[in-house]
Structure formats: structure tokens, C-alpha cells
Write an enzyme that holds these catalytic residues in place. Structure first.
Site, PDB file in Angstrom:
ATOM      1  N   ASP A  81      -7.896  -5.395  -0.029  1.00 52.31           N
ATOM      2  CA  ASP A  81      -8.389  -6.291  -1.086  1.00 52.31           C
ATOM      3  C   ASP A  81      -8.036  -7.748  -0.866  1.00 52.31           C
ATOM      4  O   ASP A  81      -8.534  -8.620  -1.587  1.00 52.31           O
ATOM      5  CB  ASP A  81      -7.808  -5.828  -2.431  1.00 52.31           C
ATOM      6  N   HIS A  83       0.857  -1.192   0.000  1.00 47.73           N
ATOM      7  CA  HIS A  83       0.000   0.000   0.000  1.00 47.73           C
ATOM      8  C   HIS A  83       0.893   1.241   0.000  1.00 47.73           C
ATOM      9  O   HIS A  83       1.950   1.255   0.642  1.00 47.73           O
ATOM     10  CB  HIS A  83      -0.897   0.016   1.244  1.00 47.73           C
TER      11      HIS A  83
HETATM   12  C1  SDX Z   1      -6.244  -0.012  -2.987  1.00 46.27           C
HETATM   13  O1  SDX Z   1      -4.362   4.520  -2.196  1.00 46.27           O
HETATM   14  C2  SDX Z   1      -5.362   3.915  -1.506  1.00 46.27           C
HETATM   15  O2  SDX Z   1      -5.735   4.310  -0.443  1.00 46.27           O
HETATM   16  C3  SDX Z   1      -5.939   2.672  -2.259  1.00 46.27           C
HETATM   17  C4  SDX Z   1      -6.960   1.856  -1.474  1.00 46.27           C
HETATM   18  C5  SDX Z   1      -8.240   2.640  -1.219  1.00 46.27           C
HETATM   19  O3  SDX Z   1      -8.945   2.265  -0.280  1.00 46.27           O
HETATM   20  O4  SDX Z   1      -8.558   3.530  -2.042  1.00 46.27           O
HETATM   21  O5  SDX Z   1      -6.393   1.442  -0.246  1.00 46.27           O
HETATM   22  C6  SDX Z   1      -7.387   0.623  -2.273  1.00 46.27           C
HETATM   23  O6  SDX Z   1      -6.003   0.312  -4.129  1.00 46.27           O
HETATM   24  C7  SDX Z   1      -5.363  -0.992  -2.241  1.00 46.27           C
HETATM   25  C8  SDX Z   1      -4.151  -1.489  -3.111  1.00 46.27           C
HETATM   26  C9  SDX Z   1      -4.678  -2.584  -4.052  1.00 46.27           C
HETATM   27  N1  SDX Z   1      -3.644  -2.965  -5.019  1.00 46.27           N
HETATM   28  C10 SDX Z   1      -2.971  -4.145  -4.901  1.00 46.27           C
HETATM   29  O7  SDX Z   1      -3.131  -4.947  -3.979  1.00 46.27           O
HETATM   30  C11 SDX Z   1      -2.029  -4.431  -6.068  1.00 46.27           C
HETATM   31  C12 SDX Z   1      -0.693  -4.982  -5.531  1.00 46.27           C
HETATM   32  N2  SDX Z   1      -0.022  -3.888  -4.818  1.00 46.27           N
HETATM   33  C13 SDX Z   1       1.011  -3.140  -5.552  1.00 46.27           C
HETATM   34  O8  SDX Z   1       0.680  -2.948  -6.891  1.00 46.27           O
HETATM   35  C14 SDX Z   1       1.467  -1.902  -4.764  1.00 46.27           C
HETATM   36  O9  SDX Z   1       1.732  -2.323  -3.500  1.00 46.27           O
HETATM   37  C15 SDX Z   1       0.594  -0.675  -4.710  1.00 46.27           C
HETATM   38  C16 SDX Z   1       0.164  -0.208  -6.056  1.00 46.27           C
HETATM   39  C17 SDX Z   1      -0.619  -0.931  -3.884  1.00 46.27           C
HETATM   40  C18 SDX Z   1       1.413   0.439  -4.034  1.00 46.27           C
HETATM   41  O10 SDX Z   1       2.465   0.705  -4.872  1.00 46.27           O
HETATM   42  P1  SDX Z   1       3.567   1.843  -4.519  1.00 46.27           P
HETATM   43  O11 SDX Z   1       3.212   2.570  -3.276  1.00 46.27           O
HETATM   44  O12 SDX Z   1       3.805   2.657  -5.751  1.00 46.27           O
HETATM   45  O13 SDX Z   1       4.807   1.009  -4.127  1.00 46.27           O
HETATM   46  P2  SDX Z   1       5.949   0.591  -5.134  1.00 46.27           P
HETATM   47  O14 SDX Z   1       5.371   0.013  -6.373  1.00 46.27           O
HETATM   48  O15 SDX Z   1       6.897   1.751  -5.238  1.00 46.27           O
HETATM   49  O16 SDX Z   1       6.603  -0.604  -4.294  1.00 46.27           O
HETATM   50  C19 SDX Z   1       7.733  -0.394  -3.446  1.00 46.27           C
HETATM   51  C20 SDX Z   1       8.510  -1.710  -3.514  1.00 46.27           C
HETATM   52  C21 SDX Z   1       8.918  -2.069  -4.965  1.00 46.27           C
HETATM   53  O17 SDX Z   1      10.062  -2.908  -4.874  1.00 46.27           O
HETATM   54  P3  SDX Z   1      11.540  -2.197  -5.099  1.00 46.27           P
HETATM   55  O18 SDX Z   1      11.447  -1.319  -6.320  1.00 46.27           O
HETATM   56  O19 SDX Z   1      11.781  -1.419  -3.811  1.00 46.27           O
HETATM   57  O20 SDX Z   1      12.465  -3.384  -5.271  1.00 46.27           O
HETATM   58  O21 SDX Z   1       7.653  -2.787  -3.068  1.00 46.27           O
HETATM   59  C22 SDX Z   1       7.444  -3.702  -4.144  1.00 46.27           C
HETATM   60  C23 SDX Z   1       7.785  -2.953  -5.426  1.00 46.27           C
HETATM   61  O22 SDX Z   1       8.199  -3.872  -6.442  1.00 46.27           O
HETATM   62  N3  SDX Z   1       6.021  -4.105  -4.107  1.00 46.27           N
HETATM   63  C24 SDX Z   1       5.591  -5.333  -4.325  1.00 46.27           C
HETATM   64  C25 SDX Z   1       4.196  -5.269  -4.135  1.00 46.27           C
HETATM   65  N4  SDX Z   1       3.840  -4.018  -3.832  1.00 46.27           N
HETATM   66  C26 SDX Z   1       4.983  -3.292  -3.818  1.00 46.27           C
HETATM   67  N5  SDX Z   1       6.224  -6.467  -4.651  1.00 46.27           N
HETATM   68  C27 SDX Z   1       5.452  -7.570  -4.798  1.00 46.27           C
HETATM   69  N6  SDX Z   1       4.109  -7.614  -4.633  1.00 46.27           N
HETATM   70  C28 SDX Z   1       3.458  -6.467  -4.306  1.00 46.27           C
HETATM   71  N7  SDX Z   1       2.136  -6.473  -4.158  1.00 46.27           N
END
Ligand code: SDX
Length: 435
Positions: free
Chosen positions: A368, A308
Site C-alpha cells: 500500500d 506486514h
Molecule cells: C495489507 O495479510 C495480508 O496479506 C494483507 C495484504 C494483502 O495483500 O491482503 O498484504 C494487504 O493489508 C497490507 C498491510 C496494510 N496495512 C498497513 O500498512 C497499516 C500499517 N501497518 C500495521 O498496522 C501493521 O504492520 C500490520 C497490521 C500490517 C501488521 O500488524 P501485525 O502483524 O499484527 O504486527 P504488530 O501490530 O504485532 O506489530 C509488531 C510491532 C509492534 O511493536 P511492539 O509491540 O513490538 O513494540 O511492530 C509495530 C507494532 O507497534 N508496528 C508498527 C507498524 N506496524 C507494526 N509500528 C509503527 N508503524 C507501523 N506501520
């Protein structure tokens, strides 16, 4: 504590004192508005990871502690003691309603829950196998063609009326999207049912048999809807604010928010979690294989329902829904397949939370991760999960949209950019261009 920070541009030796802003809760902020005027400098923050787009009194998240407040009330207390319609009043009006206020609000929403009959033809224009989210985006946008007699968004009464209308009609639009996609006759809300009972009634009742919503399903959906009602300036809410800032009508602005929510990185994640769990269950690979894929930057596979932007601790809504999941799976006649998905989700969570990669990045289950298993258990099909999220989040969107206009000096949102294209050049006639 000083309420200023000083920025010095070492390229020019010029400095500026910028005011800091003290919020009620959360990190202090720097008012950077004078920065460009005084130093000619823009700020750069793709994805708005450290940028506040507005001030708001509606919802507050503490990402480090994993806390969520709606108008100051902790989400844990609201899911235990409130109802979705009362939470709608709270988010829209800023206080818990008296009995009389709640009765009047509930009655007004019920009266507004009908759709003009001509709108049925709108649904019939879609292919029967259209995704219910595609239908919802189209029909909500079309509301502006059917309800346009109070479009003055600068009139607070008009805005309140539009907000109530949208909250009310979303349940009918959501249910009818399902009915149409499944070749079922459209159903109507009943005067003796509350918001959630009416939604389940419109989804599942048939002219050929009596249908009474299962109390456990009603309770589960109340908790899901309260948990999803608002969440600060997430992608879809920011979309609604940006679309609304041009003074577009509320229906068009909400339709834009629905489109943004649909993405699997946002509200579409609940559907993606189940698809991920089903893929893992059908595969002969061990869980660790998928954990390794999620950690591999070259692999687009993500652990859906994990991570998140704000929560660097357990999402408080995930905690609530994880507990509810056990209650619903035990209490409803959940299929063996769904029980297996829950067991798989619990194992996946445990393996991930013990893994250094997830611990280091503070990646926890989000709202989720468990919501889909609950919805499957109460008979909601996979392609309706994000529709339910949109139905619940509509009150958050309209509350934030209303707040944006409420302070009297809303500006159109217009972010700047860092241009990295080519410098100016002259047009090249065709005969001078490379073959
Ligand atoms: C919702 O914003 C809100 O409030 C949203 C929400 C709401 O109520 O409105 O809470 C609802 O959208 C919840 C999120 C649902 N999405 C998912 O579950 C999809 C999977 N999650 C990821 O796509 C991700 O965690 C996000 C999109 C939710 C957040 O992404 P960020 O904040 O841009 O984080 P990032 O991509 O910069 O990640 C930081 C690191 C990265 O690794 P490095 O570059 O440091 O090596 O964490 C890793 C990412 O690769 N990472 C994950 C991951 N989420 C982040 N690696 C594997 N699996 C994951 N799910």
C-alpha cells in the site's frame, strides 16, 4: 525427518504424538486436531499469528525472503509478462491458458460485465457523497437478489459461473460507484476493450468527448491489479472463507470480504498512506517527528503502508510498485503535489529503514505504500483506492472460496475461545440490585 511431535501436559503427565504435515513450500505444520480429543487442551493464537486455517494450492508467500507466487509463478514475472485477465484465469483454473482458453475466458467475462438495468436504482438509493466502498459493499451483496439461478455452491459449474460473474461485474460496480458518487451518467463496457481498458473507459469517458485510455495508465493499472489479485489467507480472504463455510451464497460471502478489506489496517491502508503523506507535507514538523510518533506505543499514529504480518522483508509488490511509481510520475502529467508526495514517501522510507525501531521489528514498505501515488497519477481519486483493491482481489477471493468447496469435505469454520468472564451465578431481581 520424523513426521511427529510429542506434546506432554505436565499438569496430568499425559503425552500425545501429533502428526506433522509437509507442505510443498514453507514451514512444516502440526496437525493439532487430536489435541482436544486426547488431552482436552485447546490452542490459543489471537490474530492467527502461527495458525494455518486451511491448505491451499493457489498462492504462496515467503515472508523471510519477500517472495510471492501465484500457482507457482513469481509475481515479478507475471507483472512483466501477463495481463490481469490472464492472471484471473491462472488463479481460478490453476494453469496458464492456451490462446483459445484465454480468448474464451475473456469473452465470457466481457459478456458477464453488464449489470441488470434495475440495479441502477440500487445505486440511486445512496446519498451522492456516499463512500464508493459503502456503495460497493451494498451493491455486491444485492447481486444475490438479482442473480440467483445458479446458487448451488456444491455444483462446480455453478461455482465457476459465480466466480466469472463476480470478476466481471466488479469492474462495472466499481466504475458505477465512482460515476454515481460524482453525479456522472452510468457507462457501459465496450466489446473492443480488454478488462482494464474497459474499467478506465467506464470510469472516465463522457458522452460529450472521445476518450481513449492512456496506454501508460492501462499498463500501470494492469500491474496494480495483478499485484493485488491474491495473497494467501489475509483478513479479507479469511472472511470470505469463513462466511462461505456456512454455505452462504457467493455474493454475500464476497460482500463480507469487501467489508473486511475496507479497514485501514488492511486494504484501506492505501488511502490512509496518502492522507498520512498529505498531513506530513502540510505540517511544519520534520519527518523525524512522525517517525517518533509511529514508535510511541501511547500514540495511535502508525506509519501507514509499513509493516506486514508475513513479510519481514521488503514486500515484493512494494518493490514492483516503487519502480512503477517513478515510471508513471515521469510518464503521466502528474501534478506537482503528487510529485511532492512521491519525494516525501521516498524520504520517509529511507529515514524509517535506517531507524533501529523499524529494523529490529523488520518493518518494510508493503503493497500500500506506493500504490496510492500511482493511482493519483493516473487520475484515480483517493476514495476509489480501496475499491480498486477490492476489484483486483475479487479473483483471489472467489478462487479461494471455490477451492474451499472443491475438496468435497469443507466444514463450517467455528473457532474456539479462552473464556475469562465470570463464573455461573443466579439471576438477581431488580429490588435486590445495587441502587
Ligand atoms: C495489507 O495479510 C495480508 O496479506 C494483507 C495484504 C494483502 O495483500 O491482503 O498484504 C494487504 O493489508 C497490507 C498491510 C496494510 N496495512 C498497513 O500498512 C497499516 C500499517 N501497518 C500495521 O498496522 C501493521 O504492520 C500490520 C497490521 C500490517 C501488521 O500488524 P501485525 O502483524 O499484527 O504486527 P504488530 O501490530 O504485532 O506489530 C509488531 C510491532 C509492534 O511493536 P511492539 O509491540 O513490538 O513494540 O511492530 C509495530 C507494532 O507497534 N508496528 C508498527 C507498524 N506496524 C507494526 N509500528 C509503527 N508503524 C507501523 N506501520
Amino acid at each position: 525427518m520424523s513426521n511427529r511431535v510429542t506434546i506432554t501436559d505436565h499438569a496430568t503427565g499425559k503425552s500425545i504424538d501429533l502428526e506433522t504435515i509437509e507442505p510443498t513450500l514453507g514451514a512444516r505444520l502440526i496437525d493439532i486436531q487430536p489435541l482436544f480429543r486426547e488431552l482436552g487442551l485447546l490452542t490459543y493464537d489471537p490474530g492467527f499469528t502461527a495458525t494455518a486455517s486451511c491448505s491451499s494450492t493457489i498462492t504462496y508467500l515467503d515472508g523471510a525472503k519477500g517472495e510471492l507466487l501465484y500457482r507457482g509463478y513469481p509475481i515479478e514475472q507475471l507483472v512483466e509478462q501477463s495481463s490481469f485477465i490472464e492472471t484471473c484465469f491462472l488463479l481460478l483454473c490453476g494453469h496458464l491458458p492456451s490462446k483459445a482458453e484465454l480468448d474464451q475466458f475473456s469473452s465470457e467475462v466481457l459478456q458477464e460485465s453488464l449489470l441488470q438495468e434495475e440495479m441502477k436504482r440500487f445505486f440511486e438509493g445512496f446519498r451522492p457523497n456516499a463512500h464508493p466502498m459503502a456503495i460497493m459493499v451494498g451493491v455486491v451483496g444485492a447481486l444475490s437478489a438479482f442473480y440467483h439461478d445458479f446458487q448451488d455452491i456444491h455444483d462446480p459449474q455453478n461455482r465457476k459461473h459465480s466466480a466469472k460473474l463476480l470478476v466481471a461485474k466488479m469492474a462495472t460496480i466499481a466504475a458505477w460507484s465512482y460515476r454515481y458518487a460524482n453525479g456522472l451518467p452510468f457507462t457501459y463496457p465496450r466489446g473492443d476493450y480488454n478488462y482494464v481498458e474497459n474499467f478506465l473507459h467506464m470510469m472516465f469517458s463522457l458522452p460529450t468527448n472521445d476518450y481513449t485510455p492512456n496506454p501508460l495508465a492501462v499498463r500501470a493499472l494492469e500491474v496494480i491489479m495483478i499485484s493485488h489479485a491474491d495473497h494467501e489467507q489475509n483478513a479479507s480472504t479469511s472472511t470470505v472463507r469463513l462466511a462461505g463455510s456456512s454455505e452462504a451464497n457467493p455474493f454475500a460471502s464476497i460482500a463480507a470480504g469487501i467489508g473486511s478489506l475496507w479497514g485501514p489496517a488492511h486494504g484501506g491502508a492505501n488511502e490512509a498512506v496518502i492522507r498520512m503523506l498529505e498531513e506530513i507535507r502540510a505540517s511544519d514538523q520534520p519527518l523525524e517527528h512522525y517517525i517518533e510518533r509511529a514508535k510511541d506505543r501511547k500514540d495511535r499514529f502508525r506509519l501507514m503502508g509499513f509493516g506486514h504480518r508475513i513479510y519481514k522483508n521488503y514486500d515484493p509488490r512494494a518493490k514492483i510498485l516503487r519502480k512503477l511509481c517513478h515510471e508513471v510520475v515521469e510518464g503521466c502529467k502528474t501534478t506537482k503535489e503528487t510529485q511532492e508526495l512521491l519525494e516525501l514517501a521516498l524520504r520517509l522510507e529511507q529515514v524509517a529503514l535506517e531507524d533501529e525501531y523499524f529494523k529490529q521489528r523488520k518493518l518494510y514498505p508493503n503493497v500500500d505504500f506506493y500504490s496510492g501515488i500511482i493511482m493519483l497519477s493516473i487520475g484515480i481519486p483517493l476514495n476509489m483506492f480501496t475499491v480498486i483493491f477490492a476489484m483486483a482481489r475479487t479473483v483471489g477471493w472467489v478462487s479461494q472460496w471455490n477451492e474451499m468447496f472443491g475438496d468435497g469435505h469443507s466444514k463450517i469454520g467455528r473457532p474456539r475461545q479462552c473464556y475469562t468472564g465470570v463464573e455461573e451465578r443466579d439471576y438477581l431481581p431488580m429490588k435486590q440490585r445495587k441502587k
